[in-house]
Design an enzyme around this catalytic site. Structure first.
Site, mmCIF file in Angstrom:
data_model
loop_
_atom_site.group_PDB
_atom_site.id
_atom_site.type_symbol
_atom_site.label_atom_id
_atom_site.label_comp_id
_atom_site.label_asym_id
_atom_site.label_seq_id
_atom_site.Cartn_x
_atom_site.Cartn_y
_atom_site.Cartn_z
ATOM 1 N N ASP A 80 0.853 -1.192 0.000
ATOM 2 C CA ASP A 80 0.000 0.000 0.000
ATOM 3 C C ASP A 80 0.888 1.241 0.000
ATOM 4 O O ASP A 80 2.010 1.215 0.537
ATOM 5 C CB ASP A 80 -0.916 0.011 1.226
ATOM 6 C CG ASP A 80 -2.148 0.881 1.024
ATOM 7 O OD1 ASP A 80 -3.238 0.326 0.832
ATOM 8 O OD2 ASP A 80 -2.010 2.131 1.047
ATOM 9 N N THR B 29 -11.116 2.766 -7.880
ATOM 10 C CA THR B 29 -11.420 3.142 -9.267
ATOM 11 C C THR B 29 -12.358 4.347 -9.229
ATOM 12 O O THR B 29 -13.578 4.193 -9.367
ATOM 13 C CB THR B 29 -12.079 1.975 -10.033
ATOM 14 O OG1 THR B 29 -13.132 1.409 -9.225
ATOM 15 C CG2 THR B 29 -11.062 0.908 -10.345
ATOM 16 N N LYS C 118 -20.359 -7.683 -11.855
ATOM 17 C CA LYS C 118 -20.307 -6.870 -10.632
ATOM 18 C C LYS C 118 -21.053 -5.553 -10.827
ATOM 19 O O LYS C 118 -21.791 -5.102 -9.951
ATOM 20 C CB LYS C 118 -18.846 -6.594 -10.260
ATOM 21 C CG LYS C 118 -18.660 -5.700 -9.033
ATOM 22 C CD LYS C 118 -19.222 -6.363 -7.780
ATOM 23 C CE LYS C 118 -19.114 -5.432 -6.573
ATOM 24 N NZ LYS C 118 -17.738 -5.201 -6.154
ATOM 25 N N ASN D 117 -24.652 -4.273 -8.660
ATOM 26 C CA ASN D 117 -24.795 -3.010 -7.932
ATOM 27 C C ASN D 117 -25.762 -2.049 -8.625
ATOM 28 O O ASN D 117 -26.428 -1.249 -7.960
ATOM 29 C CB ASN D 117 -23.429 -2.371 -7.734
ATOM 30 C CG ASN D 117 -22.624 -3.092 -6.676
ATOM 31 O OD1 ASN D 117 -23.169 -3.598 -5.707
ATOM 32 N ND2 ASN D 117 -21.317 -3.173 -6.865
ATOM 33 N N CYS E 282 -19.477 1.307 -4.194
ATOM 34 C CA CYS E 282 -20.028 0.280 -5.078
ATOM 35 C C CYS E 282 -21.320 0.782 -5.708
ATOM 36 O O CYS E 282 -21.334 1.177 -6.863
ATOM 37 C CB CYS E 282 -20.271 -1.018 -4.294
ATOM 38 S SG CYS E 282 -18.762 -1.922 -3.881
ATOM 39 N N PHE F 124 -21.642 5.708 5.269
ATOM 40 C CA PHE F 124 -22.591 5.447 4.194
ATOM 41 C C PHE F 124 -23.582 4.339 4.528
ATOM 42 O O PHE F 124 -24.607 4.184 3.851
ATOM 43 C CB PHE F 124 -21.862 5.155 2.873
ATOM 44 C CG PHE F 124 -21.420 3.728 2.674
ATOM 45 C CD1 PHE F 124 -22.293 2.768 2.200
ATOM 46 C CD2 PHE F 124 -20.106 3.353 2.925
ATOM 47 C CE1 PHE F 124 -21.884 1.450 1.999
ATOM 48 C CE2 PHE F 124 -19.688 2.051 2.722
ATOM 49 C CZ PHE F 124 -20.577 1.097 2.261
#
Length: 423
Positions: free
Chosen positions: A33, A85, A216, A220, A270, A335
């Site tokens: 990371d 992303t 995916k 979503n 997502c 969230f």
């Protein structure tokens, strides 16, 4: 060829639990990371995110020597890329996906790749991102063959295998949930299954990379459309003076109806993001998906208008006070309930807007976060907020909020906690 060493690039809400799962099965895991705080925290056997059970798994893995974190990639047999992303910064109505983190991750591992390695993109991505990643790897390592060069036996196998887990249940769902395995070739899929079966008990279902990417996004987007229906219904019911929570409860008594619960918007990296990947690629065709996104994105503005009306009602009922005397408490900033994840959070967005429009004091109650999120927003305990607030805005269904005795006259309840308590 077995996988003795696994490298996970990106140690966030998906990467760290995934790394921990491999390490718990006594695989040597190298987590990478760019965040030095995250790296140092993990190497102490601790975690920098909130996720039930993860702390114990990481502590054991580090203590036993199976997991370590670094700032730069090292050689391994398999590389899993789990980086963000986001969207590019522009003013377009339809956001454009930004693959810069995937590109950076690919180029960072390229120097340590060797023949026989497997590279898996786990990041939720637009259709075609896996092929682009393989292209970036090829640009950096012309000495190796990739699936686009050799569809039968490339030196490097490449696949897309999206995660399908729910925050708050990640450790369990990583093990139990089925996985979609989208190899760029059948051999790539075969090797990916071999890797995931290290800990995955669910079924590994094989398809191609593009279909895996779209799967995916479809999951979503479906949720986003369903939530948009509930959110739009709540706006309609408010105008018609109907209790939306009661209405949905009644409608859901039909054996083939299952309407979701409305809220202040849609958040997370997502549901609030993935539908745009479809819309950006097929704007003319994705009409329903685009409309659902607009409905959910406008819900926070509707909440703000409700708050403005509540402030006006309070001042009418309390003529001795002015707008500067009104203290507003925002309950919840994440969230979704009972996590510390703020990504794309409509609750946080609304709290920031309230901070701007409220001439008095704006405070926040967030049990899962211990520091101030944004300048000017005061973070207080439940007890402190109850004693100070004139108006309460409930934005998240944290478990701690169910025991609060809210004054219903001056509450904007966006998630139905008051209705839950009654029922």
């Amino acid at each position: 060829m077995s996988f003795e060493t696994v490298s996970v690039i990106g140690l966030g809400y998906i990467g760290l639990p995934t790394a921990a799962m491999f390490a718990s099965r006594r695989k040597k895991v190298i987590g990478v990371d760019v965040n030095s705080h995250a790296v140092d925290t993990i190497n102490r056997g601790e975690i920098h995110i909130v996720e039930p059970e993860l702390d114990m798994v990481v502590h054991a893995a580090v203590t036993e020597g199976y997991l370590k974190a670094t700032l730069t990639p090292e050689p391994a047999d398999a590389f899993l890329i789990a980086v963000p992303t986001p969207f590019k910064a522009n003013n377009s109505e339809i956001p454009e996906p930004d693959l810069c983190y995937i590109e950076a991750a690919a180029k960072s591992i390229a120097p340590v790749l060797k023949k026989g390695d497997l590279v898996i993109l786990e990041s939720t991505s637009p259709v075609g991102a896996t092929e682009k990643m393989s292209g970036w790897l090829k640009e950096s390592r012309t000495d190796l063959s990739f699936p686009q060069d050799d569809s039968v036996n490339p030196d490097i196998n490449v696949a897309h295998c999206p995660e399908r887990v729910l925050p708050g249940h990640v450790v369990r769902e990583l093990v139990e949930n089925d996985r979609v395995i989208g190899g760029m070739t059948p051999k790539c899929s075969e090797r990916s299954i071999e890797l995931y079966k290290t800990f995955v008990e669910g079924e590994c279902v094989v398809t191609n990379a593009r279909t895996a990417e779209m799967a995916k996004l479809t999951e979503n987007s479906c949720r986003d459309v369903q939530i948009a229906f509930a959110n739009e219904l709540s706006i309609i019911c408010d105008k018609l003076d109907i209790d939306v929570w009661e209405l949905i409860s009644l409608a859901n008594r039909h054996p083939r109806i299952n309407i979701l619960q409305p809220g202040p918007g849609v958040g997370g990296h997502c549901i609030a993001v993935d539908p745009w990947f479809i819309v950006s690629e097929t704007p003319e065709e994705a009409q329903l998906i685009h409309t659902a996104r607009k409905v959910n994105d406008m819900k926070p503005e509707w909440v703000i208008n409700k708050v403005k009306l509540a402030i006006a009602d309070f001042l009418i009922a309390n003529p001795e006070k002015t707008a500067k005397d009104v203290t507003i408490a925002c309950y919840g900033l994440t969230f979704k309930p009972d996590i510390d994840d703020l990504r794309e959070s409509p609750a946080l967005s609304i709290a920031k807007r309230i901070l701007k429009i409220n001439k008095g004091k704006t405070i926040a109650v967030e049990p899962n976060i211990g520091k101030v999120i944004t300048e000017g927003l005061v973070l207080l305990s439940i007890e402190e907020a109850k004693s100070e607030a004139d108006l309460s805005v409930i934005l998240v269904k944290h478990k701690e909020f169910y025991s609060i005795g809210f004054d219903k006259l001056y509450v904007v309840d966006t998630v139905g906690i008051l209705k839950d308590k009654v029922s």
